[in-house]
Motif scaffolding. Structure first.
Motif, PDB file in Angstrom:
ATOM      1  N   ASP A  40       0.863  -1.188   0.000  1.00  0.00           N
ATOM      2  CA  ASP A  40       0.000   0.000   0.000  1.00  0.00           C
ATOM      3  C   ASP A  40       0.897   1.235   0.000  1.00  0.00           C
ATOM      4  N   ARG A  66       0.331   4.178   0.537  1.00  0.00           N
ATOM      5  CA  ARG A  66       0.035   5.178   1.582  1.00  0.00           C
ATOM      6  C   ARG A  66       0.681   4.824   2.914  1.00  0.00           C
ATOM      7  N   ASP A  67       1.296   3.650   2.970  1.00  0.00           N
ATOM      8  CA  ASP A  67       1.798   3.134   4.248  1.00  0.00           C
ATOM      9  C   ASP A  67       3.327   2.971   4.166  1.00  0.00           C
ATOM     10  N   SER A 112       4.834  -0.443   4.698  1.00  0.00           N
ATOM     11  CA  SER A 112       4.502  -1.348   3.591  1.00  0.00           C
ATOM     12  C   SER A 112       5.421  -1.082   2.387  1.00  0.00           C
ATOM     13  N   ASP A 117      -1.509  11.427  -0.740  1.00  0.00           N
ATOM     14  CA  ASP A 117      -0.784  10.347  -0.047  1.00  0.00           C
ATOM     15  C   ASP A 117      -0.408   9.231  -1.019  1.00  0.00           C
ATOM     16  N   THR A 118      -1.328   8.889  -1.904  1.00  0.00           N
ATOM     17  CA  THR A 118      -1.047   7.792  -2.846  1.00  0.00           C
ATOM     18  C   THR A 118      -0.064   8.250  -3.927  1.00  0.00           C
TER      19      THR A 118
END
Ligand SMILES: NC(=O)c1ccc[n+]([C@@H]2O[C@H](COP(=O)([O-])OP(=O)(O)OC[C@H]3O[C@@H](n4cnc5c(N)ncnc54)[C@H](O)[C@@H]3O)[C@@H](O)[C@H]2O)c1
Length: 252
Positions: A64, A66-67, A70, A114-115
């Motif tokens: 992900d 956004r994380d 990750s 964020d993405t």
């Protein structure tokens, strides 16, 4: 004839659909071993299966953008899978709602930035460290023609892609001395699920776009993939910090 990327280790984010899938398939067809990273398990695993069906090597990683944890794990695992990371295609992205800027909810703005922006920053941060250690590499970020102008209905998306252009330039300048080239692909309207996530009926929107585009049609995802592979190839050995616009002439 051997492909241009024989045994190269390539990471493709957003590889479960559209431009990412087409690019993963194109890299594999030229001999690369491809890590497909995506938040969407089904699409990501399907791309890996498609590569294996054409005789190539691929692996899926759930990630992900956004994380931060990750993304860090994704880059580490991608580099470990085949011992190095030759090319990274930081491509995962979302369009966000189509709304006038003043109607945008903060949460939607955050999701897009964020993405599309922070996600690319996080990818760069970890990929660059690995590529410095291994003595070189090649990175392509997916920006958009939308980076170069305002958008009436997708302002946060345009802002996020303008930021990708800027991050690409900074990374290119900062890491050229380490043998790392960093470029961006800036697609125009491309026939993937992304541009059709809006209220207007699909074919009506397509007809509207086709009228505006000098070449008279949207791009197919594999046309964008060809441009990405060229940027990663040795034919582009002196190209870094470049924004390759593939938009059928729209912003010309
Ligand atoms: N299609 C177009 O017209 C167009 C034009 C210019 C730029 N782009 C850019 O191209 C890139 C690919 O878009 P596409 O058209 O192939 O769209 P798509 O929706 O077909 O594919 C995007 C992929 O990114 C993945 N993704 C989304 N959010 C994620 C996250 N947080 N973490 C990991 N994966 C995530 C999705 O699951 C999907 O598989 C995007 O960055 C997009 O902004 C697309």
């Amino acid at each position: 004839m051997p492909g241009r990327f024989e045994a190269a280790s390539v990471l493709v984010t957003g590889g479960g659909s559209g431009i990412g899938r087409a690019t993963a398939l194109a890299f594999a067809a030229e001999g690369a071993r491809v890590i497909i990273a995506d938040i969407a398990e089904t699409g990501g695993r399907e791309t890996a299966r498609m590569i294996e069906a054409q005789g190539g090597q691929a692996a899926f990683l759930h990630a992900d953008m956004r994380d931060a944890a990750s993304v860090e794990a994704m880059v580490r695992l991608a580099a470990e899978r085949w011992g190095r990371l030759d090319c990274a295609f930081n491509n995962a992205g979302i369009g966000g709602p189509t709304l006038p800027l003043a109607d945008y909810a903060e949460a939607d703005y955050d999701a897009v930035l964020d993405t599309n922006m922070r996600g690319v920053f996080l990818c760069l941060k970890h990929e660059l460290l690995i590529m410095v250690r291994q003595g070189g590499g090649c990175i392509i970020n997916t920006a958009s023609m939308a980076a170069f102008g305002g958008s009436v209905e997708t302002g946060p998306y345009s802002a996020s892609k303008a930021a990708v252009v800027s991050l690409t330039r900074s990374a290119a300048k900062g890491y050229a001395r380490h043998g790392i080239r960093v470029n961006a692909i800036c697609p125009g309207a491309t026939d993937t699920p992304l541009p059709f996530r809006r209220a207007m009926p699909r074919e009506e929107f397509r007809a509207q776009l086709n009228k505006m585009i000098p070449l008279g049609r949207m791009a197919q995802a594999d046309e964008i993939a060809h441009a990405v592979l060229w940027l990663c190839s040795s034919d582009a050995s002196y190209v870094t910090g470049h924004m390759l616009v593939a938009d059928g002439g729209l912003i010309a």
